[in-house]
Design an enzyme around this catalytic site. Structure first.
Site, PDB file in Angstrom:
ATOM      1  CB  CYS A   5       0.436  -2.170  -4.046  1.00 47.90           C
ATOM      2  SG  CYS A   5       1.215  -2.417  -2.460  1.00 47.90           S
TER       3      CYS A   5
ATOM      4  CG  HIS B 173       1.488  -5.449  -6.608  1.00 46.49           C
ATOM      5  ND1 HIS B 173       2.710  -4.830  -6.413  1.00 46.49           N
ATOM      6  CD2 HIS B 173       0.976  -5.664  -5.363  1.00 46.49           C
ATOM      7  CE1 HIS B 173       2.913  -4.688  -5.115  1.00 46.49           C
ATOM      8  NE2 HIS B 173       1.889  -5.185  -4.456  1.00 46.49           N
TER       9      HIS B 173
ATOM     10  CG  ASN C 131       4.913  -5.909  -2.171  1.00 51.36           C
ATOM     11  OD1 ASN C 131       4.878  -4.790  -2.680  1.00 51.36           O
ATOM     12  ND2 ASN C 131       3.822  -6.528  -1.765  1.00 51.36           N
TER      13      ASN C 131
END
Ligand code: UT7
Length: 333
Positions: free
Chosen positions: A122, A258, A289
């Site tokens: 990520c 994020h 996500n």
């Protein structure tokens, strides 16, 4: 001893253009809840997610990357041949080798510049952005295309309660190039390998092959532990990024963390005491996500919806498996 030549690049680097690709198929919570005995209410309360994008067969890592990149190139006013390096942050390109980047560079027509993938989960996009800025300033490339792309639906089990409702697919891209003024601040990045196993692939390929009932490996996550780490430690990293950029929260226009969980975003904003004037990315509600793609996707939505404008200062921070993290302040192109 011979004296070798060295390279010097532009004095400053900046993001010159931004692009995104969101999968056509928008999947509401109601479609994922049955397999994990969950509910729309639980998912929204715990993560802020209402819908996510799942890629269809033709929306491959390459296809989504090329679409996002074309938009970023157009936005920057840069032709594909001017790109010296394509850098792809991803963990869901399902070939160990070759990289996704070489194929994407070829399809875009970058004429044989450098191309490679970067594995920082990520946190990958913010790692790539930092490398690109250093490359432009160091002289190894004049224009770098940085892509964050994932098809996490390929490596997520629809039956895994801790991940099935969170992870999603998409791509975001930026062109980084020379600038008269600093457009990308020094990075604050690091890793915490003590917690290497907090987010991981459940089996490596040798175990899968040796198994009597081989199954596609999938992601598993110790959600509560990752949540605590992200909510407490990452706010400190974000503050450090502001300090290294030489600005205060009052001078910040946009915060693009994020898109891991809406509650993590809120906890970070609270702990950093961000003023109400700072506009905060909340792309996770629609997009889920998307790991390496989440920061550029979230920024692109803010620009498209007029919440972020050209010249704004934006604090970016990304974090995830490894555990790895990276943060910097950028000027919105
Ligand atoms: O992108 C990389 C970085 N990733 C992240 O930053 C993600 C960080 N973690 C998270 O976002 C959160 O941990 C989740 C959203 C994954 C989970 O939320 P949580 O508030 O941490 O839930 P939990 O695991 O602490 O579980 C709370 C309760 C438990 O029940 P009890 O023990 O309180 O009775 C679970 O059994 O919720 C239950 N539960 C569920 N219920 C419905 C766990 N998963 C589910 C589910 N649906 N999918």
């Amino acid at each position: 001893m011979a004296t070798l030549a060295t390279s010097t690049g532009a004095e400053h680097a900046a993001i010159l253009g931004l692009g995104a690709y969101r999968p056509r198929r928008v999947v509401p919570n109601s479609e994922v809840v049955d397999a994990i005995e969950s509910s729309d209410e639980w998912i929204q309360q715990r993560s802020g997610i209402k819908t996510r994008g799942f890629a269809e067969d033709d929306e491959t890592v390459t296809m989504m990357s090329v679409a996002a990149s074309k938009q970023a190139l157009e936005d920057a006013g840069i032709a594909p041949e001017q790109i010296d390096c394509v850098l792809v942050a991803t963990v869901s390109h399902l070939l160990q080798t070759p990289s996704a980047a070489t194929m994407i560079a070829h399809e875009l027509g970058t004429n044989g510049g450098a191309a490679f993938d970067l594995s920082a989960a990520c946190a990958g996009f913010c790692h790539g952005l930092s490398l690109a800025a250093d490359m432009v300033r160091g002289g190894s490339s004049r224009h770098v295309l940085v892509i964050g792309v994932e098809r996490l639906s390929d490596i997520t089990s629809p039956k895994d309660r801790g991940t099935a409702f969170i992870f999603a697919d998409g791509a975001g891209a930026v062109v980084v190039g020379p600038s008269d003024v600093p457009g990308i601040s020094p990075v604050v990045w690091g890793s915490d390998g003590e917690h290497y196993d907090f987010i991981r692939q459940n089996h490596d390929w040798r175990d899968v092959i040796a198994s009597e009932d081989p199954q596609m490996p999938h992601l598993i996550m110790e959600g509560r532990s990752v949540f605590r780490w992200a909510a407490f430690e990452m706010a400190k990293v974000a503050q450090e990024a502001l300090d290294r950029a030489g600005i205060t929260a009052d001078e910040l226009d946009v915060f693009v963390p994020h898109q891991a969980n809406m509650r993590i975003t809120d906890a970070m904003a609270r702990s950093m005491k961000l003023p109400d004037t700072v506009r905060i990315a909340r792309d996770i509600a629609e997009q889920g996500n998307t790991s390496a793609a989440s920061v550029p996707l979230a920024l692109e939505r803010m620009v498209a919806e007029g919440e972020a404008r050209s010249g704004d200062t934006a604090l970016l921070i990304a974090f995830g498996a490894g555990l790895a993290y990276a943060a910097q302040v950028v000027i919105v192109p």
